[in-house]
Design an enzyme around this catalytic site. Structure first.
Site, PDB file in Angstrom:
ATOM      1  N   TYR A 114       0.830  -1.214   0.000  1.00  0.00           N
ATOM      2  CA  TYR A 114       0.000   0.000   0.000  1.00  0.00           C
ATOM      3  C   TYR A 114       0.863   1.263   0.000  1.00  0.00           C
ATOM      4  CZ  TYR A 114      -3.953  -3.056   0.862  1.00  0.00           C
ATOM      5  OH  TYR A 114      -4.915  -4.035   0.742  1.00  0.00           O
ATOM      6  N   TYR A 164     -14.219  -3.740   4.047  1.00  0.00           N
ATOM      7  CA  TYR A 164     -12.912  -4.260   3.655  1.00  0.00           C
ATOM      8  C   TYR A 164     -12.739  -5.617   4.326  1.00  0.00           C
ATOM      9  CZ  TYR A 164      -7.881  -4.963   3.365  1.00  0.00           C
ATOM     10  OH  TYR A 164      -6.637  -5.498   3.129  1.00  0.00           O
ATOM     11  N   ASP A 218     -16.708 -10.793  10.158  1.00  0.00           N
ATOM     12  CA  ASP A 218     -15.280 -10.548   9.970  1.00  0.00           C
ATOM     13  C   ASP A 218     -14.784  -9.773  11.189  1.00  0.00           C
ATOM     14  OD1 ASP A 218     -12.778  -9.602   9.368  1.00  0.00           O
ATOM     15  OD2 ASP A 218     -13.312  -8.757   7.422  1.00  0.00           O
ATOM     16  N   LYS A 264      -5.212 -10.974  13.145  1.00  0.00           N
ATOM     17  CA  LYS A 264      -4.519  -9.827  13.731  1.00  0.00           C
ATOM     18  C   LYS A 264      -4.091 -10.072  15.171  1.00  0.00           C
ATOM     19  CE  LYS A 264      -6.007  -6.224  10.546  1.00  0.00           C
ATOM     20  NZ  LYS A 264      -4.707  -6.102   9.862  1.00  0.00           N
TER      21      LYS A 264
END
Length: 431
Positions: free
Chosen positions: A16, A144, A246, A275
């Site tokens: 990114y 996302y 999610d 994560k």
């Protein structure tokens, strides 16, 4: 070697990042707590937990110890034929903190692959029952879910994926009732979103609904109320559609409780976690499912097995740190539960009424706000990179999502360190 930009000593292509225009990266030599130590001796306060993974802070001794001991025992083994204690213990401990309906744990290695597993699991669940028409999913605008093809398809409402649109699976997008403090229209937005969802469910047979519960992360830290999730669950049950959460970002204390499903009092059919799962030490993810879903794959027919897997599935090193991380969360829940009150205190002290910000919202350990600019709001608003560079000059790593400024610190942060973040935001915005 012919390197075409100013990073003439590195062959690395960073994520990114527009490599032609970005400043050279800062070399980190050590992490300790909320601090990153650079090669030149400077210290940077990590205000976003290094892309939201380092929940306990950098260099936590308990995580380092578990990693060291596990490396001496077993570093990796194929998970299709074998199992091991770190994975077994982590799976069982996870289930004690989640809704009782979730009974099965499928290991993967990062958030995107957890989502890919959920997408395929939901589709094959219906297929194994002979329902071949369940190929479509409902997703939310600006959502996302990762950057592999299936995950991008689920996040088609995110503007980032426009270049890849010809590659993506078709999805139906519905409004996300994003809200903020003192939002007078929140109930109207929720009602309109639910009406549109119900209308689509009456017209089409869907496999499932994907949602980031309570907080859309990369889409701009957009938040919804628990009431909306409860209403959404009611509609999904009414139409027999799978609810898929999610919680790659929202899991492990980020919302002020261990999981957003617990905070909202809802139970998904499939749940994705990553994560913070390993405490930020190693790549690790899981996709959890109900017993009802699992039983449709449990068969004498080999073609009904779940056709998915990765080389590092259930990696022992990552599972060992994950188990230690979950133990730390159990031992010190006050660290993530106390942060919302502190955020609100320092918002009141340093940013209340500031002319450059609007739509302040707080959920657990996360605070977000919109920076008012003359440019189009969104990820490509250049104020984000300008602010990031200014904050770095002052010793703070804050990486805005365009004109969305947010904080998501490690749970070990002190009151004084947290307040210093608000002080530097106020200082920079004043200039």
């Amino acid at each position: 070697m012919n390197l075409s930009n100013h990073e003439t000593d590195s062959p690395i292509w960073r994520p990114y990042t527009q490599m032609k225009t970005t400043p050279p990266p800062l070399k980190v030599v050590k992490g300790e707590g909320v601090w990153l130590e650079l090669e030149d001796g400077r210290r940077i306060l990590d205000c976003i937990s290094s892309w939201w993974v380092t929940i306990h802070g950098h260099g936590h001794p308990a995580l380092a110890k578990s990693l060291y001991h596990q490396a001496q025992q077993l570093e990796q083994v194929i998970f299709a034929n074998f199992t091991h204690d770190p994975a077994e213990q982590l799976a069982r401990k996870l289930l004690t903190h989640l809704p009782d309906a979730l009974t099965r744990v499928f290991f993967t290695d990062n958030g995107s692959t957890a989502i890919e597993a959920a997408l395929k699991m939901a589709y094959q669940y219906w297929l194994n029952q002979g329902e071949t028409n369940r190929t479509r999913f409902l997703v939310f605008e600006k959502g996302y879910h990762g950057d592999t093809i299936g995950a991008m398809s689920l996040g088609i409402g995110c503007s980032w994926w426009e270049p890849f649109r010809p590659l993506l699976i078709e999805m139906d997008t519905v409004p996300f009732p994003a809200t903020f403090d003192d939002d007078p229209e929140v109930e109207i937005k929720e009602s309109q979103a639910l009406e549109q969802i119900e209308s689509l469910l009456k017209q089409e047979t869907y496999a499932g609904i994907f949602i980031e519960p309570l907080i859309q992360g990369a889409g701009g830290m957009r938040m919804c109320r628990p009431e909306f999730l409860r209403s959404l669950q009611t509609i999904a049950h009414q139409f027999g559609v799978l609810m898929i959460y999610d919680e790659v970002m929202t899991g492990f204390g980020r919302t002020g409780e261990l999981f957003a499903c617990s905070k909202s009092g809802t139970t998904p059919d499939i749940l994705c976690l990553s994560k913070g799962l390993s405490g930020g030490c190693l790549p690790l993810a899981v996709t959890l499912a109900t017993e009802t879903i699992y039983q449709t794959f449990y068969s004498d027919d080999a073609s009904k097995m779940f056709l998915h897997g990765h080389s590092y599935t259930g990696n022992p090193l990552a599972c060992a740190t994950g188990l230690t991380s979950l133990n730390l969360l159990e031992q010190t829940p006050q660290r993530f539960r106390a942060l919302e009150a502190l955020h609100r205190r320092y918002l009141e002290t340093w940013l209340k009424g500031h002319s450059r910000i609007e739509q302040i919202r707080v959920c657990g350990t996360i605070v977000a706000m919109e920076i008012i600019t003359d440019q189009t709001p969104g990820y490509f608003n250049t104020i984000g990179s300008e602010l990031r560079d200014r904050f770095l000059e002052l010793g703070f790593f804050i990486r805005p999502l365009g004109n969305t400024l947010y904080l998501m610190p490690p749970y070990c942060i002190s009151d004084r360190e947290l307040e210093s973040m608000y002080q530097v935001i106020s200082k920079v915005l004043d200039t």
